[in-house]
Design a protein around this motif. Structure first.
Motif, PDB file in Angstrom:
ATOM      1  N   MET A   1     -20.686  88.593  -1.471  1.00 21.72           N
ATOM      2  CA  MET A   1     -20.256  87.276  -1.950  1.00 21.72           C
ATOM      3  C   MET A   1     -20.426  86.204  -0.877  1.00 21.72           C
ATOM      4  O   MET A   1     -20.962  85.125  -1.134  1.00 21.72           O
ATOM      5  CB  MET A   1     -18.792  87.339  -2.393  1.00 21.72           C
ATOM      6  N   TRP A   2     -19.974  86.514   0.340  1.00 23.64           N
ATOM      7  CA  TRP A   2     -19.929  85.460   1.348  1.00 23.64           C
ATOM      8  C   TRP A   2     -21.308  85.066   1.862  1.00 23.64           C
ATOM      9  O   TRP A   2     -21.492  83.944   2.319  1.00 23.64           O
ATOM     10  CB  TRP A   2     -19.011  85.884   2.497  1.00 23.64           C
ATOM     11  N   GLU A   3     -22.274  85.948   1.779  1.00 28.68           N
ATOM     12  CA  GLU A   3     -23.619  85.557   2.198  1.00 28.68           C
ATOM     13  C   GLU A   3     -24.177  84.484   1.265  1.00 28.68           C
ATOM     14  O   GLU A   3     -24.973  83.640   1.678  1.00 28.68           O
ATOM     15  CB  GLU A   3     -24.543  86.787   2.208  1.00 28.68           C
ATOM     16  N   LYS A   4     -23.735  84.507  -0.005  1.00 27.87           N
ATOM     17  CA  LYS A   4     -24.205  83.520  -0.972  1.00 27.87           C
ATOM     18  C   LYS A   4     -23.800  82.093  -0.587  1.00 27.87           C
ATOM     19  O   LYS A   4     -24.445  81.124  -0.989  1.00 27.87           O
ATOM     20  CB  LYS A   4     -23.637  83.835  -2.361  1.00 27.87           C
ATOM     21  N   ILE A   5     -22.714  81.983   0.195  1.00 24.91           N
ATOM     22  CA  ILE A   5     -22.193  80.658   0.507  1.00 24.91           C
ATOM     23  C   ILE A   5     -23.203  79.814   1.270  1.00 24.91           C
ATOM     24  O   ILE A   5     -23.204  78.585   1.195  1.00 24.91           O
ATOM     25  CB  ILE A   5     -20.866  80.777   1.297  1.00 24.91           C
TER      26      ILE A   5
ATOM     27  N   THR B   1     -12.341  69.342  -9.471  1.00 23.09           N
ATOM     28  CA  THR B   1     -12.847  68.178  -8.733  1.00 23.09           C
ATOM     29  C   THR B   1     -12.117  68.011  -7.408  1.00 23.09           C
ATOM     30  O   THR B   1     -12.733  67.691  -6.372  1.00 23.09           O
ATOM     31  CB  THR B   1     -12.703  66.906  -9.591  1.00 23.09           C
ATOM     32  N   ALA B   2     -10.805  68.243  -7.400  1.00 16.16           N
ATOM     33  CA  ALA B   2     -10.040  68.154  -6.150  1.00 16.16           C
ATOM     34  C   ALA B   2     -10.558  69.163  -5.130  1.00 16.16           C
ATOM     35  O   ALA B   2     -10.704  68.849  -3.934  1.00 16.16           O
ATOM     36  CB  ALA B   2      -8.560  68.384  -6.430  1.00 16.16           C
ATOM     37  N   GLN B   3     -10.853  70.374  -5.575  1.00 14.07           N
ATOM     38  CA  GLN B   3     -11.356  71.388  -4.656  1.00 14.07           C
ATOM     39  C   GLN B   3     -12.748  71.032  -4.137  1.00 14.07           C
ATOM     40  O   GLN B   3     -13.066  71.278  -2.970  1.00 14.07           O
ATOM     41  CB  GLN B   3     -11.360  72.754  -5.340  1.00 14.07           C
ATOM     42  N   LYS B   4     -13.567  70.436  -4.984  1.00  9.29           N
ATOM     43  CA  LYS B   4     -14.901  70.019  -4.541  1.00  9.29           C
ATOM     44  C   LYS B   4     -14.811  68.917  -3.481  1.00  9.29           C
ATOM     45  O   LYS B   4     -15.605  68.876  -2.531  1.00  9.29           O
ATOM     46  CB  LYS B   4     -15.730  69.568  -5.748  1.00  9.29           C
ATOM     47  N   ILE B   5     -13.832  68.043  -3.631  1.00  5.97           N
ATOM     48  CA  ILE B   5     -13.611  67.011  -2.606  1.00  5.97           C
ATOM     49  C   ILE B   5     -13.233  67.655  -1.280  1.00  5.97           C
ATOM     50  O   ILE B   5     -13.741  67.267  -0.212  1.00  5.97           O
ATOM     51  CB  ILE B   5     -12.522  66.017  -3.068  1.00  5.97           C
TER      52      ILE B   5
ATOM     53  N   LEU C   1     -16.982  76.621  -6.238  1.00  2.37           N
ATOM     54  CA  LEU C   1     -15.629  76.939  -6.676  1.00  2.37           C
ATOM     55  C   LEU C   1     -15.344  78.434  -6.668  1.00  2.37           C
ATOM     56  O   LEU C   1     -14.186  78.848  -6.594  1.00  2.37           O
ATOM     57  CB  LEU C   1     -15.377  76.364  -8.072  1.00  2.37           C
ATOM     58  N   GLU C   2     -16.385  79.265  -6.732  1.00  5.18           N
ATOM     59  CA  GLU C   2     -16.153  80.717  -6.716  1.00  5.18           C
ATOM     60  C   GLU C   2     -15.621  81.192  -5.364  1.00  5.18           C
ATOM     61  O   GLU C   2     -15.091  82.297  -5.254  1.00  5.18           O
ATOM     62  CB  GLU C   2     -17.439  81.479  -7.055  1.00  5.18           C
ATOM     63  N   PHE C   3     -15.736  80.363  -4.309  1.00 11.91           N
ATOM     64  CA  PHE C   3     -15.262  80.766  -2.998  1.00 11.91           C
ATOM     65  C   PHE C   3     -13.809  80.339  -2.754  1.00 11.91           C
ATOM     66  O   PHE C   3     -13.242  80.650  -1.718  1.00 11.91           O
ATOM     67  CB  PHE C   3     -16.159  80.163  -1.906  1.00 11.91           C
TER      68      PHE C   3
END
Length: 460
Positions: free
Chosen positions: A1-5, A392-396, A454-456
Motif C-alpha cells: 500500500m505505502w509504495e503506491k503513495i 475535502t478537509a483531508q485533501k486540504i 484518501l486511502e492513506f
C-alpha cells in the motif's frame, strides 16, 4: 500500500515509509488515527523535521501539547537539573519536593480562592479517572453526566465519559455507562437553533434538556464533566452564559462541576484556563498535555474536602508526581507566565481568526470559522450547505503537508481543520502557515489533489 503513495506526491519519503512499515509490524492500529506518512525525528520551537529531512511548520503541536514550542530551553534545563539529582522516587511511600512545589503553584493559579489540593497522573485520561473517583467518593453517588461529542480520554473511566467514540465500539470493551447530554453547538445542533443569532435561546433549550435528564434519573449524578470549549468535537464554543448557568444548575442539584482543560488549558485559549473566559470556578479542574512542556504529566486540582474524601490509596500511581515531570511542569508554567503567552495567543489568535473569516468570504467550502486564542476550527462543508465535507478537509491537510505544514482534521464529523500552533510561534512562521492553508484550499478547489490520497488516511 505505502509504495503506491509515491505516485501521488513528489515529496521525499523513503526513510519515512520505512518507519511506517516497521510500526505496522509491531504496534496495533488501535493506537492511532493516522494521516500522512510523517515520521518525526527532530523538533525545535515551531519547526519539525521528518526522517527524510523535510521541514514543517507545526500547526498541531502534538495535539496541543507544545504550547511553549518544542524543547523550550528552560524546560529542558529544569528537567536536566533534576535528572542530575534523582529521576524520581515514589511519593506513595516517601516525600519529594518537586510535586509539592507544583501543587502549591497550581493551587495559587487555578480559579477559586477556596482551599484546594492536587493529585497527579501522566495523561488527561487518568486525570479524568481521578476526577470521577473523587466525585463518586465525595457524593456517594455513581451516575456521571457528560456531553455528546466530548473527548476525555481512553482509560476506562475517561472512555466512559467520552462522547465522540461510537457507543457500540465502547460496548465491546465493557466501559461503564454515562448519561450524555447535548453540548450547545451554535453552528450545528439538533434543535435547529442558530446559536450565533440566538445564544440565549440555545442556552435555555440545552439547559432545560439537561435539567430534565437529571430529574428523570433514578439516582442524582455525582458530577457533570465538561470541556469549556469542546476540543476534538471541532473547537465548539458554547454561548457566553452557558457554562455559568450550567454551574448554577449543578449547584442547585448538589452536583459537582468538573472542568476538563486537558486540551484547552495552559494558555491556549487566551486565558491561562479556558473556564476563565466564562467566569466559572469549578469544583475540580483537570489538565494535562501542555502543562508538562512535552513531559507526560496530568493534574487534578480540586476543593480540599472533595480530594480528601478519596480513600487511601486510590490516587496512587508508582510514579505519581514524577520529579522530572513536575520540574518540567513548573518551568512550563513559568514560561507561560513570563512570556505572557495567553495574552499573545489572544491577540494573535484574534488576528488569525479575522484572516480566516475573510478567507471564508472567498471560499464557499468554509462553512464556519470559530476559535479562542490559538485553538481555531475551520469547518469544511459542501458549498451552500452545512453538510460536513470530511474528504475535502483531508485533501486540504494532504496538500498542506506537501507544502510544509503539519495540519490535521478533527471534529464530530471529521471535517474541521485544526489550527493549534505553539503560543510563541514566530509571526513570520505563523503567516507562512496560514498562506499554506490558503494555497492548499486553492489547489483542492482547482482539483489538483486526487481523491486517491484518501486511502492513506484514517484520521478523525
Amino acid at each position: 500500500m505505502w509504495e503506491k503513495i509515491k505516485k501521488y506526491t513528489n515529496k521525499k519519503l523513503d526513510a519515512n515509509l520505512e518507519i511506517v512499515k516497521q510500526e505496522k509490524l509491531y504496534i496495533p492500529q488501535a493506537c492511532a488515527l493516522k494521516y500522512y506518512p510523517l515520521a518525526i525525528t527532530e523538533a525545535s520551537g515551531s519547526i519539525v523535521k521528518d526522517a527524510d529531512g523535510n521541514e514543517f511548520i507545526d500547526f498541531l503541536t502534538s495535539a496541543a501539547v507544545y504550547n511553549i514550542g518544542h524543547r523550550h530551553p528552560k524546560v529542558v534545563a529544569a528537567a536536566k537539573k533534576q535528572m542530575d539529582k534523582v529521576l524520581n522516587y515514589t511519593i506513595a511511600y516517601f516525600y519529594e519536593k518537586p510535586p509539592i512545589e507544583l501543587a502549591k503553584k497550581l493551587v495559587e493559579i487555578t480559579p477559586g480562592k477556596f482551599s484546594k489540593k492536587v493529585t497527579f497522573g501522566f495523561s488527561g485520561s487518568d486525570g479524568v479517572d481521578s476526577a470521577i473517583k473523587a466525585a463518586r467518593a465525595y457524593t456517594g453517588r455513581k451516575p456521571i453526566i457528560a456531553f455528546k461529542h466530548s473527548y476525555h480520554g481512553m482509560t476506562y473511566g475517561a472512555l466512559s465519559a467520552t462522547g465522540i467514540v461510537d457507543p457500540n465500539i465502547k460496548k465491546q470493551v465493557g466501559v461503564n455507562e454515562v448519561e450524555y447530554v447535548e453540548f450547545p453547538d451554535p453552528y450545528r445542533n439538533s434543535f435547529g437553533i442558530d446559536g450565533y443569532e440566538h445564544p440565549e435561546k440555545l442556552t435555555k433549550t440545552i439547559l432545560e434538556s439537561i435539567e430534565q435528564k437529571i430529574v428523570n434519573l433514578k439516582e442524582k449524578p455525582a458530577c457533570i464533566i465538561v470541556e469549556p470549549i469542546q476540543g476534538d468535537a471541532g473547537a465548539i464554543i458554547p454561548p457566553q452564559n452557558f457554562l455559568k448557568e450550567l454551574k448554577e444548575l449543578a449547584e442547585a442539584f448538589d452536583i459537582l462541576y468538573v472542568d476538563e482543560e486537558v486540551q484547552v488549558g495552559t494558555g491556549r485559549t487566551g486565558k491561562l484556563w479556558a473556564t476563565e473566559l466564562f467566569n466559572v470556578e469549578p469544583d475540580m479542574l483537570v489538565t494535562a498535555k501542555a502543562i508538562g512542556g512535552g513531559f507526560p504529566i496530568s493534574t487534578l486540582v480540586g476543593r480540599s474536602e472533595i480530594m480528601d474524601s478519596v480513600p487511601q490509596p486510590l490516587f496512587v500511581f508508582t510514579h505519581i508526581g514524577h520529579a522530572v515531570n513536575s520540574e518540567a511542569a513548573i518551568a512550563t508554567l513559568n514560561v507561560v507566565e513570563d512570556e505572557k503567552l495567553p495574552e499573545r495567543a489572544s491577540n494573535l489568535g484574534n488576528k488569525v481568526l479575522a484572516q480566516f473569516i475573510n478567507m471564508q468570504k472567498r471560499y464557499p467550502l468554509i462553512g464556519d470559522v470559530r476559535g479562542k486564542g490559538f485553538l481555531i476550527g475551520i469547518d469544511i462543508v459542501k458549498p451552500g450547505t452545512k453538510d460536513p465535507d470530511k474528504a475535502t478537509a483531508q485533501k486540504i491537510c494532504w496538500r498542506a503537508w506537501e507544502k510544509g505544514l503539519i495540519l490535521i482534521t478533527f471534529g464530530k464529523h471529521g471535517n474541521v481543520l485544526r489550527i493549534a500552533p505553539p503560543l510563541n510561534i514566530p509571526t513570520d512562521q505563523l503567516r507562512h502557515g496560514i498562506s499554506i492553508i490558503e494555497e492548499a484550499i486553492k489547489d483542492v478547489v482547482g482539483n489538483k489533489v486526487p481523491d486517491n490520497i484518501l486511502e492513506f488516511f484514517t484520521g478523525w
